[in-house]
Design a protein around this motif. Structure first.
Motif, PDB file in Angstrom:
ATOM      1  N   GLU A  26       9.415  14.283  -1.270  1.00 18.69           N
ATOM      2  CA  GLU A  26       8.624  14.381  -0.491  1.00 18.69           C
ATOM      3  C   GLU A  26       7.170  13.409   0.376  1.00 18.69           C
ATOM      4  O   GLU A  26       7.885  12.604   0.864  1.00 18.69           O
ATOM      5  CB  GLU A  26       8.775  15.571   0.561  1.00 18.69           C
ATOM      6  N   ILE A  27       6.673  13.893  -1.281  1.00 22.50           N
ATOM      7  CA  ILE A  27       5.440  13.493  -0.378  1.00 22.50           C
ATOM      8  C   ILE A  27       5.098  11.815  -0.925  1.00 22.50           C
ATOM      9  O   ILE A  27       4.992  10.972  -0.488  1.00 22.50           O
ATOM     10  CB  ILE A  27       4.381  14.003  -1.371  1.00 22.50           C
ATOM     11  N   THR A  28       5.662  11.919  -1.974  1.00 27.94           N
ATOM     12  CA  THR A  28       6.518  10.338  -2.268  1.00 27.94           C
ATOM     13  C   THR A  28       6.815   9.422  -1.582  1.00 27.94           C
ATOM     14  O   THR A  28       6.099   8.123  -1.255  1.00 27.94           O
ATOM     15  CB  THR A  28       6.765  10.068  -4.190  1.00 27.94           C
ATOM     16  N   GLU A  29       7.527   9.753  -1.086  1.00 26.94           N
ATOM     17  CA  GLU A  29       8.292   9.137  -0.015  1.00 26.94           C
ATOM     18  C   GLU A  29       7.101   8.295   0.731  1.00 26.94           C
ATOM     19  O   GLU A  29       8.045   7.413   1.638  1.00 26.94           O
ATOM     20  CB  GLU A  29       9.537   9.904   0.473  1.00 26.94           C
ATOM     21  N   GLU A  30       6.894   9.675   1.577  1.00 33.81           N
ATOM     22  CA  GLU A  30       5.605   9.210   2.839  1.00 33.81           C
ATOM     23  C   GLU A  30       5.113   7.524   1.893  1.00 33.81           C
ATOM     24  O   GLU A  30       4.397   7.324   2.869  1.00 33.81           O
ATOM     25  CB  GLU A  30       5.446   9.926   3.597  1.00 33.81           C
ATOM     26  N   ILE A  31       4.189   8.507   0.909  1.00 31.16           N
ATOM     27  CA  ILE A  31       3.809   7.288   0.623  1.00 31.16           C
ATOM     28  C   ILE A  31       3.870   5.989   0.204  1.00 31.16           C
ATOM     29  O   ILE A  31       3.429   4.931   1.046  1.00 31.16           O
ATOM     30  CB  ILE A  31       3.056   8.109  -0.870  1.00 31.16           C
TER      31      ILE A  31
ATOM     32  N   TYR B  54       5.181  -1.063   4.739  1.00 29.43           N
ATOM     33  CA  TYR B  54       4.816  -0.585   6.230  1.00 29.43           C
ATOM     34  C   TYR B  54       3.777  -1.226   6.721  1.00 29.43           C
ATOM     35  O   TYR B  54       2.999  -1.748   7.231  1.00 29.43           O
ATOM     36  CB  TYR B  54       4.484   0.289   7.547  1.00 29.43           C
ATOM     37  N   GLY B  55       2.695  -1.696   4.783  1.00 34.75           N
ATOM     38  CA  GLY B  55       1.802  -2.165   5.305  1.00 34.75           C
ATOM     39  C   GLY B  55       0.181  -1.336   5.239  1.00 34.75           C
ATOM     40  O   GLY B  55      -1.030  -1.341   5.765  1.00 34.75           O
ATOM     41  N   GLU B  56       0.233  -0.339   5.325  1.00 37.34           N
ATOM     42  CA  GLU B  56      -0.726   1.129   5.762  1.00 37.34           C
ATOM     43  C   GLU B  56      -1.838   0.875   4.552  1.00 37.34           C
ATOM     44  O   GLU B  56      -3.061   1.437   5.218  1.00 37.34           O
ATOM     45  CB  GLU B  56      -0.160   2.372   6.316  1.00 37.34           C
TER      46      GLU B  56
ATOM     47  N   ILE C  29      -3.053   6.326   7.979  1.00 38.31           N
ATOM     48  CA  ILE C  29      -2.565   5.369   9.162  1.00 38.31           C
ATOM     49  C   ILE C  29      -3.541   4.446   9.361  1.00 38.31           C
ATOM     50  O   ILE C  29      -4.481   4.951   9.832  1.00 38.31           O
ATOM     51  CB  ILE C  29      -1.941   5.701  10.304  1.00 38.31           C
ATOM     52  N   GLY C  30      -2.784   2.402   9.462  1.00 38.77           N
ATOM     53  CA  GLY C  30      -4.595   1.556   9.576  1.00 38.77           C
ATOM     54  C   GLY C  30      -4.219   2.129  11.099  1.00 38.77           C
ATOM     55  O   GLY C  30      -3.401   2.292  11.869  1.00 38.77           O
TER      56      GLY C  30
ATOM     57  N   SER D  80       1.551  -8.928   8.289  1.00 39.96           N
ATOM     58  CA  SER D  80       1.230  -9.849   6.982  1.00 39.96           C
ATOM     59  C   SER D  80       1.213  -8.517   5.561  1.00 39.96           C
ATOM     60  O   SER D  80       0.650  -9.742   4.399  1.00 39.96           O
ATOM     61  CB  SER D  80      -0.161 -10.767   6.906  1.00 39.96           C
ATOM     62  N   ASN D  81       0.855  -7.849   5.588  1.00 36.29           N
ATOM     63  CA  ASN D  81       0.377  -6.952   4.545  1.00 36.29           C
ATOM     64  C   ASN D  81       1.614  -5.999   4.427  1.00 36.29           C
ATOM     65  O   ASN D  81       1.988  -5.865   3.126  1.00 36.29           O
ATOM     66  CB  ASN D  81      -0.681  -5.792   5.132  1.00 36.29           C
ATOM     67  N   LYS D  82       2.758  -5.801   5.392  1.00 35.69           N
ATOM     68  CA  LYS D  82       3.427  -5.907   5.306  1.00 35.69           C
ATOM     69  C   LYS D  82       4.572  -5.758   3.613  1.00 35.69           C
ATOM     70  O   LYS D  82       4.752  -7.537   3.675  1.00 35.69           O
ATOM     71  CB  LYS D  82       4.815  -5.641   6.475  1.00 35.69           C
ATOM     72  N   VAL D  83       5.496  -4.967   3.391  1.00 31.71           N
ATOM     73  CA  VAL D  83       6.424  -5.608   2.224  1.00 31.71           C
ATOM     74  C   VAL D  83       7.749  -6.038   2.279  1.00 31.71           C
ATOM     75  O   VAL D  83       7.822  -5.572   3.440  1.00 31.71           O
ATOM     76  CB  VAL D  83       6.515  -4.252   0.965  1.00 31.71           C
ATOM     77  N   HIS D  84       7.579  -7.423   1.765  1.00 29.66           N
ATOM     78  CA  HIS D  84       8.849  -7.875   2.202  1.00 29.66           C
ATOM     79  C   HIS D  84      10.119  -7.753   0.873  1.00 29.66           C
ATOM     80  O   HIS D  84      11.341  -7.649   1.365  1.00 29.66           O
ATOM     81  CB  HIS D  84       8.998  -9.448   2.337  1.00 29.66           C
TER      82      HIS D  84
END
Length: 325
Positions: free
Chosen positions: A115-120, A126-128, A155-156, A162-166
């Motif tokens: 659960e923690i890993t998923e949220e990290i 999302y680039g946070e 949270i940022g 541009s920081n989000k993962v593609h």
């Protein structure tokens, strides 16, 4: 034979230039994050890919290595998030101006605490999570204080698209059991099935240290099948690769510091031509983690206010009745 390999390498580099396109023509670099267990070869992958498009020799951009070679001896070399932009690893003058991807290196993640890993991972995708963030510290924060506190802390406030993962590349050591719990977390964060999060990211897989296993053995075949099933990539084997990283095992004399190894480069070039393909798109690319987070907070506040109002009404009702009786 050697000449054929060099020609294929040259052709694959030319193809990759066309796949990523030129920056001055509006093409933007894609952010590709590498995820895997400690010591699986993520940092070595970055260095090996960079060497595959170099004119001269291999360089160590992402620190790699370990304390030993046996099972259980893998060590965390990478601790903080580090993004490698093309301007840092593209050394050939022939490749300048092309939108080669930004590679995101993170510390290895243990196969547990889903659960923690998923949220990290979701915060990362999302680039946070910014450069130099210590993933271990984020995990410890979530474990000691709860996921909600962890979310609010990391949270940022000025997160850029541009920081989000593609793209996501899951890296697995061909010599060790597949980290199925970790991959499950990756898939939940990258390919959400509910309505809360709707941003979906293409996922790819690569198995490293192939030179140290018997590919014909049933053990390896079962391991590879498990890997593909965990990634939901059965039937699309072009999105899964097997490679040998630049390392002492295949290059004990360290000739790589003076030259590239074309026979090693081919695998990386073939794979990255697939990964960087424009046919793979991120759905709902502009979706913001921050907007979802604050929407939750507003809804939570509204629920609490309704409960408070109902409580006031219920407590005040007897008094009102008594006043009229």
């Amino acid at each position: 034979m050697e000449e054929d390999i060099r020609n294929e390498r040259k052709n694959l580099i030319s193809k990759l230039k066309g796949v990523v396109g030129r920056s001055d023509e509006g093409r933007c670099p894609r952010n590709i994050v590498l995820i895997g267990s400690p010591g699986c070869g993520k940092s070595s992958f970055i260095n090996s890919y960079a060497a595959s498009i170099a004119d001269d020799y291999w360089r160590e951009y992402a620190f790699s290595g370990g304390k030993g070679s046996g099972k259980g001896t893998a060590d965390q070399i990478t601790v903080r998030i580090k993004r490698f932009e093309a301007k840092e690893y593209v050394t050939s003058s022939r490749l300048q101006g092309y939108a080669f991807p930004t590679l995101v290196d993170i510390s290895g993640i243990q196969d547990g605490e889903c659960e923690i890993t998923e949220e990290i991972l979701r915060l990362l995708f999302y680039g946070e999570l910014k450069d130099n963030t210590n993933i271990r510290s984020v995990f410890t924060c979530g474990k000691n204080n709860g996921i909600q506190y962890m979310r609010s802390k990391y949270i940022g406030w000025n997160t850029k698209n541009s920081n989000k993962v593609h793209r996501i590349i899951v890296v697995a050591n061909a010599m060790e059991p597949i980290p199925q719990n970790l991959i499950q977390c990756v898939m939940k964060a990258a390919r959400p099935t509910g309505d809360k999060y709707t941003r979906e990211i293409p996922v790819f897989g690569i198995m490293t240290k192939i030179d140290q296993v018997d590919e014909s053995s049933q053990e390896f075949k079962n391991r590879k099948q498990t890997f593909m099933e965990a990634l939901s990539l059965v039937g699309v084997s072009h999105r899964v690769a097997q490679c040998v990283n630049y390392c002492d095992t295949i290059d004990p004399m360290s000739t790589r510091t003076n030259q590239t190894l074309p026979d090693v480069d081919i695998c990386f070039l073939r794979f990255m031509n697939v990964v960087c393909g424009s046919n793979y798109v991120v759905s709902n690319p502009d979706e913001s983690y921050r907007s979802i987070y604050f929407k939750e907070k507003r809804q939570e506040f509204q629920r609490k206010m309704i409960i408070i109002i109902l409580a006031i009404i219920m407590l005040g009702l007897p008094c009102l009745l008594a006043a009229y009786i």
